[in-house]
Design an enzyme around this catalytic site. Structure first.
Site, PDB file in Angstrom:
ATOM      1  N   HIS A 428      18.523 -20.266  -3.570  1.00  0.00           N
ATOM      2  CA  HIS A 428      18.191 -19.318  -4.630  1.00  0.00           C
ATOM      3  C   HIS A 428      17.420 -18.110  -4.121  1.00  0.00           C
ATOM      4  CE1 HIS A 428      13.858 -20.453  -4.993  1.00  0.00           C
ATOM      5  NE2 HIS A 428      14.281 -21.662  -4.669  1.00  0.00           N
ATOM      6  N   CYS A 447      13.788 -26.608  -2.061  1.00  0.00           N
ATOM      7  CA  CYS A 447      14.994 -25.779  -2.146  1.00  0.00           C
ATOM      8  C   CYS A 447      14.959 -24.690  -1.078  1.00  0.00           C
ATOM      9  CB  CYS A 447      15.111 -25.162  -3.534  1.00  0.00           C
ATOM     10  SG  CYS A 447      15.571 -26.349  -4.821  1.00  0.00           S
TER      11      CYS A 447
END
Length: 536
Positions: A428, A447
């Site tokens: 992301h 992440c």
């Protein structure tokens, strides 16, 4: 002419004796076969896969017969065991000497049957180790959650029985250019160690251009031994040494400023033996992913803090990344999955672990803390903070979901890339752009944050759109969360390599940010892998 009665009687008796002799010989041969088969069945009974193979083949020998094919198989097996060390495998695990001694001592059908099965067990273990690794990764570190492409154990025997023995063994290791280059580097480092390694370490806290002295000479010689400098007798930190330091820094993921600071000197002083360990670990890791990775795929190397798009073996896009911080709940796991879609203007659904361990304590102290976040009840209804008594909840009883609506300040930035998995890991954007300028970039909750997320999206969408940038921004301008499907899903591989090569044959090294490779080396060493010093 008449034959006397005695002569007839003699002929009949001779015939009867011959018949009984033949029957006796046949019986003895059958008894030997039976004893061999019984021994094979008995020894194989403790291994279902091997037992099934021999049962399907009427307990016929694969290794211990007298036919030429059996001889070729035996020779190929012992040759493969002898070459196990070349692949960084634990050669002693396969006990060639013990196996050979048992084979030579097998002078009865039963003994041959027992060693027959032992050879098959050794063969299956060696074949599996060569193809998919000598270790079980999940037993080494809980963050290695990769599914290993194990083959059916019995398939090794079935396919070997109908293959050219030498060709079969050659086909087992990974056929990737990376594995071939790692093997080449392994041999180079073994020869380097035999000739003394990198030489004297550099005894200095830091060095910079313009300095001179013994430490600079040690730096010069060490860089020369590593291949970054030609022959030089210069005692000073001149432009040539500065350039060599920069090249070393680039190859080792360091800020390439040409100054040998504490971090750079630590890497320069790392021994050739430790570098060889990283190469051997990388070879084991390459075996763990010994399968087709996709003509187009995304490759994230956690230790390199990078994300790449690979098309037909070539890097077509590359960006910096930020990975999970080095603590037990934030380290980025290693696995492969398939990217299916991207979300533009994403909502951040705060993971429960973050909600209860980070935000709940803040809201207990101040109900209006983290005001950019919104709370929802179990029915999906937004709840005002004034209606919540945060102090009465614990991590286990907190009943609310926490979300951050789409915005430039969203923790996920303006786009996320989804390959749905049970670990809740994805790629992301991020508003924290300052982190990408740092040398070490392990700061996330697990992440992978991308340095150039928009460009990454354009590259992915270019396969299905004539105007990928325009399409992306049409969604972005709405400010509304939108999911865009990838017409051709893209495999994603999250790997962890402290040693890797490039197409020119150079080797790059990275720090063992989570300590995983140290654990793998220890496990390999415990299994019997040894560092070799090979004379050139």
């Amino acid at each position: 002419m008449q034959i006397s009665f005695n002569r007839v009687q003699s002929l009949i008796m001779g015939f009867i004796i011959a018949m009984f002799g033949a029957v006796a010989l046949a019986g003895a041969a059958e008894a030997q076969v039976t004893a061999f088969k019984q021994a094979v069945a008995e020894a194989a009974s403790r291994d279902a896969d091997i037992a099934a193979f021999y049962k399907a083949n009427d307990y016929k020998p694969l290794w211990t017969g007298t036919f030429g094919k059996d001889t070729q198989r035996r020779k190929a097996l012992f040759q493969a065991i002898a070459e196990a060390d070349v692949h960084g495998l634990p050669g002693k695990r396969y006990d060639a000497e013990g196996l050979m001694a048992k084979l030579k001592a097998a002078n009865t059908p039963r003994a041959r049957g027992l060693v027959e099965v032992e050879m098959s067990k050794t063969f299956v273990e060696l074949a599996q180790n060569m193809q998919t690794g000598a270790l079980v990764p999940s037993k080494i570190d809980s963050g290695i959650v990769r599914s290993i492409p194990y083959r059916e154990r019995s398939s090794y025997l079935v396919n070997f029985a109908k293959s050219n023995p030498n060709s079969f063994f050659r086909a087992l290791p990974p056929k990737t250019p990376e594995y071939a280059r790692l093997m080449k580097e392994k041999l180079r480092f073994e020869k380097l160690i035999a000739s003394g390694g990198f030489g004297e370490t550099v005894s200095a806290a830091s060095l910079k251009p313009g300095q001179s002295g013994n430490a600079v000479i040690a730096l010069r010689d060490r860089l020369g031994a590593m291949g970054y400098l030609g022959r030089s007798v210069s005692p000073s930190y001149d432009a040539t040494i500065q350039k060599a330091v920069q090249e070393f820094q680039q190859d080792n993921g360091l800020v390439a400023d040409g100054i040998a600071g504490a971090g750079t000197l630590k890497e320069i002083n790392t021994s050739a033996a430790d570098r060889l360990k990283s190469i051997i670990v990388a070879m084991e890791r390459e075996r763990w992913v010994n399968q087709e990775r996709g003509r187009r795929h995304v490759l994230v190397n956690i230790t390199d803090f990078s994300a790449r798009i690979i098309d037909n073996g070539k890097v077509t896009f590359e960006t910096r990344s930020v990975v999970g911080a080095n603590d037990s709940e934030r380290r980025t796991p290693e696995f492969s999955d398939v990217m299916e879609y991207l979300v533009i203007n994403p909502t951040w659904n705060v993971p429960r672990s973050i909600a209860t361990k980070e935000y709940l304590p803040m809201m207990k102290r101040n109900a209006n803390a983290a005001g950019h976040l919104q709370l929802y009840d179990s029915r999906g209804r937004k709840v005002a903070r004034s209606q919540i008594n945060f102090s009465k909840y614990t991590e286990s009883t907190f009943p609310y979901a926490i979300k951050q609506p789409p915005s430039k300040r969203n923790a996920l930035g303006l786009v996320k890339f989804m390959f749905p998995n049970k670990y809740n890991i994805y790629l992301h954007d991020t508003p924290a752009k300052n982190l990408f300028s740092r040398e070490t970039r392990a700061y996330s909750h697990g992440c992978i944050r991308l340095g150039d997320p928009f460009e990454f999206a354009y590259a992915l969408l270019a396969k299905q759109s004539n105007d990928p940038k325009g399409e992306f921004h049409r969604y972005l301008k709405t400010g509304v969360e939108s999911a865009v499907q990838l017409e051709q899903p893209v495999p994603v591989h999250l790997i962890y390599r402290t040693a890797f090569t490039d197409v020119k044959g150079g080797t790059h090294f990275r720090r063992d940010v989570y300590g995983r490779d140290a654990k793998i080396w220890n496990a390999l060493q415990n299994a019997g892998v040894v560092l070799r010093a090979v004379q050139g």
